[in-house]
Write an enzyme that holds these catalytic residues in place. Sequence first.
Site, PDB file in Angstrom:
ATOM      1  N   PRO A  94      13.627 -16.202 -22.136  1.00 54.78           N
ATOM      2  CA  PRO A  94      12.318 -15.552 -21.941  1.00 54.78           C
ATOM      3  C   PRO A  94      12.489 -14.195 -21.260  1.00 54.78           C
ATOM      4  CG  PRO A  94      12.281 -17.825 -21.173  1.00 54.78           C
ATOM      5  CD  PRO A  94      13.715 -17.487 -21.451  1.00 54.78           C
ATOM      6  N   GLU A  95      11.900 -13.175 -21.840  1.00 55.62           N
ATOM      7  CA  GLU A  95      11.942 -11.840 -21.258  1.00 55.62           C
ATOM      8  C   GLU A  95      10.604 -11.568 -20.560  1.00 55.62           C
ATOM      9  OE1 GLU A  95      14.414  -9.872 -20.996  1.00 55.62           O
ATOM     10  OE2 GLU A  95      15.883 -10.757 -22.359  1.00 55.62           O
TER      11      GLU A  95
END
Length: 270
Positions: free
Chosen positions: A2-3
């Site tokens: 996840p960014e």
Amino acid sequence: MPELPEVETTRRGLAPHLIDRRVTAAVLRRPDLRWPIAPEIAHELPGQRLTAVTRRAKYLLVEAQTGSALLHLGMSGSLRVLPAATPAGLHDHVDLALDSGRVLRFNDPRRFGCLLWQPVGTVHPLLADLGPEPLGPDFDGDHLWRRSRGRSAPVKAFLMDQSIVVGVGNIYAAEALFRAGIHPRRAAGRVSRARYAALADAVRTILAHAIARGGTTLRDFIAPDGAPGYFEQELFVYGRAGERCKVCGTALRAGDFGQRATVWCPHCQR
Ligand SMILES: [Zn+2]
């Protein structure tokens, strides 16, 4: 992984389900994730009302009266709000039960995530030395220009340094540098003030776009792997080594530096 856009999208999805709810219980199905789960999660948080869900870099802060649960999704973590009776699966490590009859459930197969505690009035050491938020008021081209003087590190590594600006991961750094026309290997100290202004604009535009996309694609508050905020066909360089530049038709080049694979257009980026 996840960014920042996925974490922000998760925050926005969770907030309406958590704010003003009271935590009735904490269920820890194991004592640790990447690090031991903070004892306050089980001993202090239950009974408290949740007041806000905020984000700093890729950390989520579920704020209560005496402190905040500090979460990071690591490589594979996700958060969902579910009916309390939903059976827990293999990697559902933590539940926070709410007075709404639902639970906030933390799933993390690879356990690189964390669940820590930040008392009110303190800043957790993990958050202490972070640079400004890329979408906040303290991030602009002048900030990048000032911090980069005298630096010989490649500008891409500089842009991904969390003490300079947080949350610009590999994919977003590569795309922003393309958009600004800057070669990723150029020494950070040798990029002009005007080009840093263009780069800061590109970072903001790309992240805001990904967050907007995430807002329309996220399902069930699951932050999936990869970069779901972005559609593959919108990427100019990331993951396109050897393919043609969409702007000029030149074959894109690829290389490893700053310990990260990167792709660039030798014609469009100088
Ligand atoms: Zn090109």
